[in-house]
Design a protein around this motif. Structure first.
Motif, mmCIF file in Angstrom:
data_model
loop_
_atom_site.group_PDB
_atom_site.id
_atom_site.type_symbol
_atom_site.label_atom_id
_atom_site.label_comp_id
_atom_site.label_asym_id
_atom_site.label_seq_id
_atom_site.Cartn_x
_atom_site.Cartn_y
_atom_site.Cartn_z
ATOM 1 N N PHE A 146 0.821 -1.208 0.000
ATOM 2 C CA PHE A 146 0.000 0.000 0.000
ATOM 3 C C PHE A 146 0.857 1.262 0.000
ATOM 4 C CE2 PHE A 146 -2.331 -3.376 2.253
ATOM 5 C CZ PHE A 146 -3.399 -3.516 1.370
ATOM 6 N N VAL A 147 0.367 2.310 -0.676
ATOM 7 C CA VAL A 147 1.146 3.513 -0.910
ATOM 8 C C VAL A 147 1.615 4.185 0.369
ATOM 9 C CG1 VAL A 147 -0.921 4.978 -1.074
ATOM 10 C CG2 VAL A 147 1.215 5.710 -2.175
ATOM 11 N N ASP A 148 0.880 4.054 1.461
ATOM 12 C CA ASP A 148 1.275 4.727 2.696
ATOM 13 C C ASP A 148 2.239 3.901 3.543
ATOM 14 O OD1 ASP A 148 -0.605 2.815 3.396
ATOM 15 O OD2 ASP A 148 -1.635 4.080 4.854
ATOM 16 N N GLU A 149 2.688 2.754 3.027
ATOM 17 C CA GLU A 149 3.621 1.919 3.776
ATOM 18 C C GLU A 149 5.087 2.225 3.478
ATOM 19 O OE1 GLU A 149 2.342 -2.325 4.718
ATOM 20 O OE2 GLU A 149 1.705 -2.070 2.639
ATOM 21 N N ASP A 150 5.379 2.790 2.321
ATOM 22 C CA ASP A 150 6.768 2.929 1.894
ATOM 23 C C ASP A 150 6.846 4.076 0.890
ATOM 24 O OD1 ASP A 150 9.325 2.673 0.859
ATOM 25 O OD2 ASP A 150 9.233 0.500 0.655
#
Length: 289
Positions: free
Chosen positions: A69-73
């Motif tokens: 998911f985009v908000d993980e890394d």
């Protein structure tokens, strides 16, 4: 203990690298989409903000599955933005980007992003280096002295891990091993999968599954829950690896709230047991908790 560790984002700090890649992406796109570099950077920031409004739908999509998911890394930002634009994301400049990149010779925005990522990463590392976190050598010495086995598993090639650890004074052997090209991102099919804290996580990741099952770790540490910890959590739940295995999330300035808040869930419902601020915290981790 047997420790399975991710590499990038655990033994390294990636924030500056991620931002350099984003800047490169925007600056190369700028003349193709009719914007100045500064305007293209501002556009990119807007596009990224749009993906972060629904992080459960945006991120890295290899093989047609949302694998992280985009908000993980932060390193997922350019891929997430590219996919968002291809999916007809709405923004006053979105059409200009799609049309400009198509006329520039790229079939899709995602194709443009794929071409830009590696050169941007290599340019950053050539200019700035990409060393391990301070204290990495001393940590490895402490783990060896304690009799632990450390296996660093990464999507990056094995030679990269060996080279960077060697630069820090750590050679493979004597309880330290490197496994590259792990393909944690590879999802073979849509099932099995599970909902974790409101997000669908795919679990048919055969290459990483084999690595984890073979090692049977006591401790797993990673900075991206969907890539690093989902498979160990599933294997712990089905009895393939030890039921006492501990799943640690290495927190950074941009860690996903979705991952951080999982520690409050019941054990069988979460991917994250504990949050640590640094890989150096492994020095104080024991089987007894």
């Amino acid at each position: 203990m047997r420790i399975l560790s991710d590499f990038d984002g655990v033994w390294t700090d990636q924030a500056d690298e991620a931002r350099a890649i984003q800047r490169h992406y925007a600056h190369v796109a700028a003349p193709l989409v009719g914007r100045t570099p500064e305007q293209a950077e501002a556009d990119f920031a807007d596009f990224l903000a749009a993906t972060l409004e629904r992080p459960d739908e945006h991120g890295w999509w290899p093989r047609g599955f949302l694998t992280a998911f985009v908000d993980e890394d932060e390193l997922l930002a350019t891929g997430a933005v590219s996919r968002w634009l291809d999916d007809v994301g709405e923004h006053p400049q979105a059409d200009a980007w799609r049309e400009g990149l198509r006329c520039g010779g790229y079939e899709t925005v995602e194709a443009f992003g794929n071409v830009q990522f590696d050169p941007a990463m290599k340019a950053f590392r050539a200019a700035r280096g990409h060393s391990l976190v301070d204290g990495a050598r001393e940590l490895c010495q402490a783990l060896r002295a304690r009799g632990d086995d450390l296996v660093v598993v990464s999507n990056s090639p094995t030679w990269k891990l060996a080279e960077m650890f060697a630069e820090a004074g750590v050679d493979e052997g004597d309880g330290v091993r490197f496994v590259g090209d792990a393909r944690k991102w590879w999802i073979e099919s849509g099932e099995p999968s599970r909902e974790v804290h409101g997000r669908r996580v795919y679990l048919d990741r055969p290459f990483y599954r084999d690595v984890v099952a073979d090692l049977d770790p006591d401790v797993v540490i990673g900075d991206v829950a969907s890539l690093d910890l989902a498979i160990p959590a599933a294997l712990r739940a089905d009895g393939t690896i030890s039921p006492r295995a501990r799943l640690l999330l290495r927190r950074n300035d941009r860690s996903s709230r979705w991952a951080l808040e999982q520690t409050a869930l019941e054990r069988d419902e979460r991917l994250v047991d504990e949050v640590v601020d640094s890989v150096l915290d492994l020095a104080s981790v024991s089987l007894s908790g």
